[in-house]
Enzyme design. Structure first.
Site, short mmCIF file in Angstrom:
data_model
loop_
_atom_site.label_atom_id
_atom_site.label_comp_id
_atom_site.label_asym_id
_atom_site.label_seq_id
_atom_site.Cartn_x
_atom_site.Cartn_y
_atom_site.Cartn_z
N GLU A 65 0.89 -1.17 0.00
CA GLU A 65 0.00 0.00 0.00
C GLU A 65 0.92 1.21 0.00
O GLU A 65 1.59 1.47 1.00
CB GLU A 65 -0.87 0.02 1.26
CG GLU A 65 -1.83 -1.14 1.40
CD GLU A 65 -2.89 -1.16 0.33
OE1 GLU A 65 -3.10 -0.12 -0.32
OE2 GLU A 65 -3.49 -2.21 0.14
N CYS A 105 -2.93 8.56 3.57
CA CYS A 105 -2.61 8.04 2.23
C CYS A 105 -3.76 8.29 1.28
O CYS A 105 -3.56 8.38 0.07
CB CYS A 105 -2.31 6.56 2.31
SG CYS A 105 -3.60 5.65 3.17
P1 NAP Z 1 8.38 5.10 4.57
O1 NAP Z 1 9.47 6.03 4.85
O2 NAP Z 1 8.33 4.43 3.25
O3 NAP Z 1 8.44 4.01 5.75
C1 NAP Z 1 7.47 3.02 5.85
C2 NAP Z 1 8.03 1.87 6.67
O4 NAP Z 1 9.08 1.23 5.95
C3 NAP Z 1 8.62 2.29 8.01
O5 NAP Z 1 8.28 1.33 8.98
C4 NAP Z 1 10.12 2.29 7.73
O6 NAP Z 1 10.89 2.11 8.88
C5 NAP Z 1 10.22 1.09 6.81
N1 NAP Z 1 11.41 1.05 5.98
C6 NAP Z 1 12.13 2.07 5.48
N2 NAP Z 1 13.14 1.59 4.72
C7 NAP Z 1 13.06 0.23 4.76
C8 NAP Z 1 13.81 -0.83 4.19
N3 NAP Z 1 14.86 -0.59 3.40
N4 NAP Z 1 13.45 -2.10 4.46
C9 NAP Z 1 12.40 -2.37 5.24
N5 NAP Z 1 11.63 -1.40 5.81
C10 NAP Z 1 11.95 -0.12 5.57
O7 NAP Z 1 6.95 5.77 4.75
P2 NAP Z 1 6.47 6.74 5.93
O8 NAP Z 1 7.20 8.02 5.76
O9 NAP Z 1 6.52 6.05 7.24
O10 NAP Z 1 4.93 6.91 5.60
C11 NAP Z 1 4.42 7.90 4.75
C12 NAP Z 1 4.06 7.33 3.40
O11 NAP Z 1 3.22 6.19 3.55
C13 NAP Z 1 3.28 8.29 2.55
O12 NAP Z 1 3.87 8.33 1.29
C14 NAP Z 1 1.88 7.71 2.49
O13 NAP Z 1 1.17 8.01 1.32
C15 NAP Z 1 2.12 6.26 2.63
N6 NAP Z 1 0.96 5.58 3.20
C16 NAP Z 1 0.21 4.74 2.42
C17 NAP Z 1 -0.90 4.10 2.95
C18 NAP Z 1 -1.75 3.15 2.14
O14 NAP Z 1 -2.55 2.45 2.71
N7 NAP Z 1 -1.63 3.13 0.85
C19 NAP Z 1 -1.24 4.31 4.29
C20 NAP Z 1 -0.46 5.17 5.05
C21 NAP Z 1 0.64 5.80 4.50
P3 NAP Z 1 11.53 3.36 9.65
O15 NAP Z 1 10.42 4.23 10.07
O16 NAP Z 1 12.24 2.71 10.81
O17 NAP Z 1 12.46 4.00 8.67
#
Ligand code: NAP
Length: 525
Positions: free
Chosen positions: A255, A294
């Site tokens: 997602e 999101c």
């Molecule tokens: P993110 O930076 O992509 O991080 C998401 C998760 O991935 C975090 O738990 C992060 O851990 C982890 N992560 C980062 N690098 C990784 C790697 N190399 N391997 C494994 N895990 C890794 O996203 P965010 O900033 O938390 O969230 C915001 C984004 O999420 C927005 O773009 C939003 O649109 C999207 N979102 C989508 C939905 C949906 O249902 N479609 C819902 C909510 C949010 P760390 O935090 O420890 O770095």
């Protein structure tokens, strides 16, 4: 305070100094987390061998009952979840409710519908298929719970709901879970897991939590595991392309971020009920959770003749919306989650401004109510306007994950469809119009690129569930840019945590051969 991880049935503190969790209003440190030297390979093995085995001993009805108890524990601790949401996410009461109450509702929903699956431990899919002239040799498809673990890598914006919308269908399916919340807001997820563990509802190994960086987590997932990711498209790409994931064909559900739209029909003139309801919904989407959803509306697509009127109406509402410290009950918009996100929003807005004009907001030095600009992480609600949608690039591509949206003018149905499709796949689009022909053309023109289409006309009035509200009975997920994943949609969510196989053999004994009694529920036909 360093929050311990819960793995292999025990609480373990990570090594090193850890990463700080901060209050986005005061900038104060609240707690620390560390996943260093936790041993995720062992944690996953424990989850599979202890948690999975114990869950699979239970029937769907028994597991549904367990979800009901989890919901009760969460309800009892709701006030504490609101307190943590305020401290660690800068959430207003409404913001916290969206996350926490949404989480409890989803848990209760699966507890309720799970009971209907009854006393079985595996599911039949469809009917018996005859494969011979006499019908003696036939086939039956089955869905069996995966014998692996479900690994949830979640985004920072839904620490409660993000856990529960994945945990409920996984546990109901009989699959143990390991949650890795986003570091920035891990405290609330940690607290929920702590409450569930303390209540002793789930068998050992059924639930684990890793707080902090994912480190080598993906190196240890196997062909029986499921990785369910929510976050940015960039991280999704890294997860999908991870060598171990590719080599072992690990199931991955994504997602990701999405440039969602709201469309105003050409029939909706200023002064009409539908026009007002559209404006209200756009402002709600921009301001709730400070736009960190999101599903939030990023592009506001309006007929060119209404371009100015819509902009003025949204700006008027935004100008009376109080932004600042959520401890002040008059405040409707809190901060974004931290300084990094604030900087990312400012950078995104700078790009959008290259091809759009500012209608409202956009001031990086904006003074929020009762907050220190230097220490806090606020973004002023900002409405931009783009006159030439098809010439624009960033408007369709840059997700400002904060209280921001761009008005885009359209000239005809064809022009509108072409503009909406430039999002390259979104979670949701909403259409506000009383012209059924127009709505049908829009649905047919863009339905394939959207996971959900919300249609509002005067007959619906204010009874709709909202553009950004994800209800557990309906599909959540979208194609393309939105990640291509599918979640929720009632019992359909269980498919991710089951494996399909077919038994071909003597027609009267197919269910018995798969270890099922004849009255096993039919799940999917
Ligand atoms: P993110 O930076 O992509 O991080 C998401 C998760 O991935 C975090 O738990 C992060 O851990 C982890 N992560 C980062 N690098 C990784 C790697 N190399 N391997 C494994 N895990 C890794 O996203 P965010 O900033 O938390 O969230 C915001 C984004 O999420 C927005 O773009 C939003 O649109 C999207 N979102 C989508 C939905 C949906 O249902 N479609 C819902 C909510 C949010 P760390 O935090 O420890 O770095």
């Amino acid at each position: 305070m360093k929050l311990p991880n819960y793995v292999s049935g025990e609480w373990k503190e990570g090594a090193g100094a850890g990463e700080p969790l901060v209050d986005p209003v005061t900038g104060e440190e609240l707690a620390r987390i560390s996943s260093q030297e936790i041993g995720v390979a062992g944690a996953l093995e424990f989850a599979r061998s202890h948690g999975g085995a114990a869950l699979r001993q239970q029937t769907y009805r028994e597991r549904a009952e367990m979800l009901g108890k989890v919901a009760e524990v969460m309800t009892a601790n709701r006030d504490e979840y609101f307190r943590i949401s305020l401290l660690n996410s800068g959430a207003t009461q409404a913001d916290a409710s969206f996350d926490v109450d949404g989480a409890i509702y989803t848990m209760k929903y699966y507890a309720k519908i799970g009971k209907a699956l009854g006393e079985s431990k595996m599911l039949k899919e469809g009917g018996v298929l005859s494969l011979s002239k006499t019908g003696e040799f036939a086939a039956q498809h089955f869905l069996a719970p995966s014998k692996g673990a479900a690994v949830f890598i979640n985004a920072f914006n839904f620490p409660a709901w993000g856990l529960c919308e994945k945990a409920a269908p996984a546990l109901l399916s009989g699959v143990p879970i390991l949650a890795k919340p986003a570091s920035a807001t891990a405290w609330l997820t940690h607290r929920i897991v702590e409450d569930i563990v303390k209540a002793g509802i789930l068998p050992a190994g059924t639930i684990s939590i890793l707080c902090g960086s994912a480190r080598d987590l993906l190196d240890h997932v196997s062909e029986s595991d499921i990785v369910s990711f929510t976050g940015s498209a960039d991280t999704a790409m890294r997860i999908r392309g991870h060598e171990n994931i590719l080599r072992r064909s690990v199931r991955v559900n994504v997602e990701a971020d999405s440039i969602n739209s709201a469309i105003l029909g050409p029939d909706a003139a200023p002064g009409t009920e539908i026009f007002d309801s559209f404006v209200k919904e756009v402002v709600r989407e921009m301001t709730l959770k400070a736009g960190q959803k999101c599903t939030a509306i990023r592009r506001v697509l309006v007929p060119r003749q209404q371009f100015q009127a819509v902009g003025e109406a949204i700006a008027a509402r935004l100008s009376s919306t109080k932004v600042g410290n959520p401890r002040n009950p008059e405040v409707k918009v809190g901060p974004v989650v931290n300084k990094t996100q604030q900087a990312a929003c400012f950078e995104g807005l700078r790009r959008l401004k290259q091809e759009s004009e500012v209608v409202f907001g956009g001031d990086e030095k904006f003074q929020p109510i009762e907050a220190d600009v230097q220490r806090s992480s606020f973004v002023q609600p900002t409405l931009l306007a783009c006159k030439n949608g098809l010439d624009a690039k960033y408007v369709h591509d840059v997700e400002v994950f904060g209280p921001a949206a761009t008005l885009v003018a359209y000239d005809s149905l064809e022009n509108l469809i072409a503009i909406a499709r430039r999002g390259l796949g979104s979670l949701v689009v909403s259409v506000f119009s009383n012209d059924p022909g127009f709505v049908q053309n829009v649905v047919l023109g863009i339905g394939d690129l959207h996971g959900r289409i919300l249609v509002v006309d005067s007959s619906v009035g204010n009874q709709h569930t909202g553009h950004g509200n994800v209800v557990p009975s309906c599909l959540h997920g979208g194609p393309g840019r939105a990640g291509g994943g599918e979640e929720l949609a009632g019992l359909r969510a269980l498919l991710l945590y089951h494996r399909r196989f077919v038994v071909q053999g003597p027609s009267g004994r197919l269910a018995e051969l798969a270890g099922l009694s004849a009255d096993t529920s039919l799940f999917y036909s």
